[in-house]
Motif scaffolding. Structure first.
Motif, PDB file in Angstrom:
ATOM      1  N   THR A  69       2.847  -5.736   1.104  1.00  0.00           N
ATOM      2  CA  THR A  69       2.553  -5.071   2.371  1.00  0.00           C
ATOM      3  C   THR A  69       1.275  -4.255   2.270  1.00  0.00           C
ATOM      4  O   THR A  69       0.395  -4.326   3.146  1.00  0.00           O
ATOM      5  N   LEU A  70       1.130  -3.488   1.198  1.00  0.00           N
ATOM      6  CA  LEU A  70      -0.067  -2.664   1.022  1.00  0.00           C
ATOM      7  C   LEU A  70      -1.314  -3.532   0.851  1.00  0.00           C
ATOM      8  O   LEU A  70      -2.391  -3.180   1.350  1.00  0.00           O
ATOM      9  N   ARG A  71      -1.177  -4.668   0.177  1.00  0.00           N
ATOM     10  CA  ARG A  71      -2.325  -5.565   0.009  1.00  0.00           C
ATOM     11  C   ARG A  71      -2.796  -6.078   1.359  1.00  0.00           C
ATOM     12  O   ARG A  71      -4.006  -6.128   1.641  1.00  0.00           O
ATOM     13  N   LEU A  72      -1.849  -6.476   2.218  1.00  0.00           N
ATOM     14  CA  LEU A  72      -2.216  -6.995   3.533  1.00  0.00           C
ATOM     15  C   LEU A  72      -2.928  -5.938   4.366  1.00  0.00           C
ATOM     16  O   LEU A  72      -3.908  -6.236   5.062  1.00  0.00           O
ATOM     17  N   VAL A  73      -2.446  -4.708   4.302  1.00  0.00           N
ATOM     18  CA  VAL A  73      -3.081  -3.619   5.049  1.00  0.00           C
ATOM     19  C   VAL A  73      -4.476  -3.330   4.493  1.00  0.00           C
ATOM     20  O   VAL A  73      -5.461  -3.225   5.244  1.00  0.00           O
ATOM     21  N   ASP A  74      -4.578  -3.198   3.191  1.00  0.00           N
ATOM     22  CA  ASP A  74      -5.849  -2.802   2.571  1.00  0.00           C
ATOM     23  C   ASP A  74      -6.914  -3.881   2.656  1.00  0.00           C
ATOM     24  O   ASP A  74      -8.116  -3.584   2.701  1.00  0.00           O
ATOM     25  N   ASP A  75      -6.505  -5.150   2.665  1.00  0.00           N
ATOM     26  CA  ASP A  75      -7.461  -6.260   2.702  1.00  0.00           C
ATOM     27  C   ASP A  75      -7.685  -6.815   4.101  1.00  0.00           C
ATOM     28  O   ASP A  75      -8.302  -7.866   4.271  1.00  0.00           O
ATOM     29  N   ALA A  76      -7.178  -6.118   5.113  1.00  0.00           N
ATOM     30  CA  ALA A  76      -7.341  -6.590   6.488  1.00  0.00           C
ATOM     31  C   ALA A  76      -8.820  -6.592   6.872  1.00  0.00           C
ATOM     32  O   ALA A  76      -9.609  -5.772   6.374  1.00  0.00           O
ATOM     33  N   PRO A  77      -9.223  -7.493   7.758  1.00  0.00           N
ATOM     34  CA  PRO A  77     -10.629  -7.538   8.183  1.00  0.00           C
ATOM     35  C   PRO A  77     -11.011  -6.296   8.974  1.00  0.00           C
ATOM     36  O   PRO A  77     -10.153  -5.537   9.431  1.00  0.00           O
ATOM     37  N   SER A  78     -12.292  -6.095   9.154  1.00  0.00           N
ATOM     38  CA  SER A  78     -12.800  -4.874   9.785  1.00  0.00           C
ATOM     39  C   SER A  78     -12.378  -4.737  11.245  1.00  0.00           C
ATOM     40  O   SER A  78     -12.370  -3.629  11.788  1.00  0.00           O
ATOM     41  N   ASN A  79     -12.032  -5.844  11.902  1.00  0.00           N
ATOM     42  CA  ASN A  79     -11.605  -5.784  13.302  1.00  0.00           C
ATOM     43  C   ASN A  79     -10.100  -5.540  13.439  1.00  0.00           C
ATOM     44  O   ASN A  79      -9.551  -5.606  14.547  1.00  0.00           O
ATOM     45  N   CYS A  80      -9.427  -5.245  12.317  1.00  0.00           N
ATOM     46  CA  CYS A  80      -7.973  -4.999  12.327  1.00  0.00           C
ATOM     47  C   CYS A  80      -7.720  -3.570  11.859  1.00  0.00           C
ATOM     48  O   CYS A  80      -7.917  -3.236  10.684  1.00  0.00           O
ATOM     49  N   THR A  81      -7.279  -2.722  12.764  1.00  0.00           N
ATOM     50  CA  THR A  81      -7.104  -1.295  12.501  1.00  0.00           C
ATOM     51  C   THR A  81      -5.626  -0.935  12.405  1.00  0.00           C
ATOM     52  O   THR A  81      -4.819  -1.383  13.228  1.00  0.00           O
ATOM     53  N   PHE A  82      -5.289  -0.116  11.414  1.00  0.00           N
ATOM     54  CA  PHE A  82      -3.950   0.456  11.288  1.00  0.00           C
ATOM     55  C   PHE A  82      -4.093   1.958  11.499  1.00  0.00           C
ATOM     56  O   PHE A  82      -4.721   2.650  10.692  1.00  0.00           O
ATOM     57  N   THR A  83      -3.509   2.455  12.581  1.00  0.00           N
ATOM     58  CA  THR A  83      -3.757   3.851  12.965  1.00  0.00           C
ATOM     59  C   THR A  83      -2.918   4.846  12.177  1.00  0.00           C
ATOM     60  O   THR A  83      -3.261   6.020  12.103  1.00  0.00           O
ATOM     61  N   GLY A  84      -1.795   4.405  11.610  1.00  0.00           N
ATOM     62  CA  GLY A  84      -0.829   5.363  11.098  1.00  0.00           C
ATOM     63  C   GLY A  84      -0.076   5.999  12.255  1.00  0.00           C
ATOM     64  O   GLY A  84      -0.158   5.537  13.414  1.00  0.00           O
TER      65      GLY A  84
END
Length: 327
Positions: A202-217
């Motif tokens: 899960t953390l890998r997918l979040v951290d390696d997401a492309p620049s147009n994919c934002t995770f706001t928290g």
């Protein structure tokens, strides 16, 4: 009617279960039902929302005293996996525990027909489907937050979004990979990440997401998510109902979902777009269709109309009927 409406671990549980309990209590406030949130047995009905050990303890004693027990089936072994760290291993142990726990109830409340089908294999207890509902009052005024939230996260319409805990089961990999295939579209996932509770993948997918994919928290005012987003993208693999989906529909947002049994009540091409795919190509095509503002408007309007049947005012009476049936 006097009810003990108990939510074990209330201080710690967040997400859809917490929202469902809040909805139930808001519905009970509309009805002629007196309730306490404490676990009590000097009541007409003991209603528990999470079958933890204390709820099981009270349920056993309620039965011995002739107090009917109602339980919501928010948790199943099927939707427990791919959620937080260690949940896949625990899911195997959860099934036999829940079979015994749900078996203590006189009536089980299932949020959807799909959940009902699952639960009927858990325990020989009468079940009834009562939606978690959607609190339209919570969304009031969301439109006024559009500019603020789009500026905050640097988003350009049409914005593809999702609301909820960042969980692999909810289609995290599909969300990220679809964003990678559509680099000129902004994707944003509004909701807590809770990194200490998440697995390595899960953390890998979040951290390696492309620049147009934002995770706001965590977002303090979730109305901002529905203001900033244009297309609600929910590629979940397993869901009991999906409160965030109902909220998006109530907000008039077109929705794209994975074609799973939970969403069988939705009509593809009318109030949503469904994708029967394990990969990302079908989702990419669906989102491409929704670049057209006229298509977004039509599907969003239809979704809003469909969501009206799930409003708290429409659902509330079903709890009153259920309590009357068990007493």
């Amino acid at each position: 009617m006097n009810v003990s409406h108990y939510f074990e671990f209330e201080e710690h549980v967040t997400g859809g279960i917490r929202e469902s309990v809040a909805h139930q209590r808001k519905m009970l406030d509309r009805l002629d039902v007196t309730y306490t949130t404490e676990p009590r047995l000097d009541v007409d009905v003991f209603h528990c929302n999470l079958m933890g050990p204390q709820s099981v303890w009270y349920a056993r004693r309620a039965r011995s005293r002739g107090v009917p027990v109602v339980a919501n089936t928010h948790v199943t072994a099927e939707d427990f996996g791919d959620s937080f760290r260690f949940t896949n291993a625990l899911a195997k142990l959860l099934r036999p525990y829940l079979e015994r726990a749900y078996g203590l109830a006189d009536a089980l409340v299932c949020p959807s027909a799909y959940n009902q089908d699952l639960i009927e294999s858990y325990a020989d207890v009468p079940t009834t489907v009562i939606s978690n509902g959607v609190d339209v009052e919570k969304l009031e005024g969301f439109e006024s937050l559009e500019e603020t939230y789009r500026e905050r996260y640097d988003l350009e319409p049409p914005v593809v979004f999702l609301v909820g805990h960042v969980i692999k089961r909810k289609g995290l990999e599909t969300f990220v990979e679809t964003a990678r295939r559509l680099p000129d579209v902004d994707f944003v996932w509004f909701g807590p990440i809770d990194r200490s509770l998440k697995g390595r993948e899960t953390l890998r997918l979040v951290d390696d997401a492309p620049s147009n994919c934002t995770f706001t928290g965590y977002v303090e005012d979730i109305r901002g998510a529905f203001a900033a987003g244009d297309v609600f993208f929910f590629p979940t693999h397993e869901e009991n109902e999906g409160i965030a989906l109902l909220e998006a529909m109530a907000a008039g947002k077109p929705v794209v979902v994975r074609d799973i049994e939970t969403f069988s009540w939705l009509e593809d091409g009318e109030d949503c777009l469904k994708v029967d795919a394990d990969g990302t190509e079908g989702f990419e095509t669906a989102i491409e269709r929704l670049r057209d503002p006229d298509v977004r408007q039509r599907l969003g309007d239809n979704a809003a109309s469909r969501s009206e049947a799930f409003s708290l005012s429409e659902v509330a009476g079903r709890y009153e009927t259920l309590y009357a049936e068990v007493t």
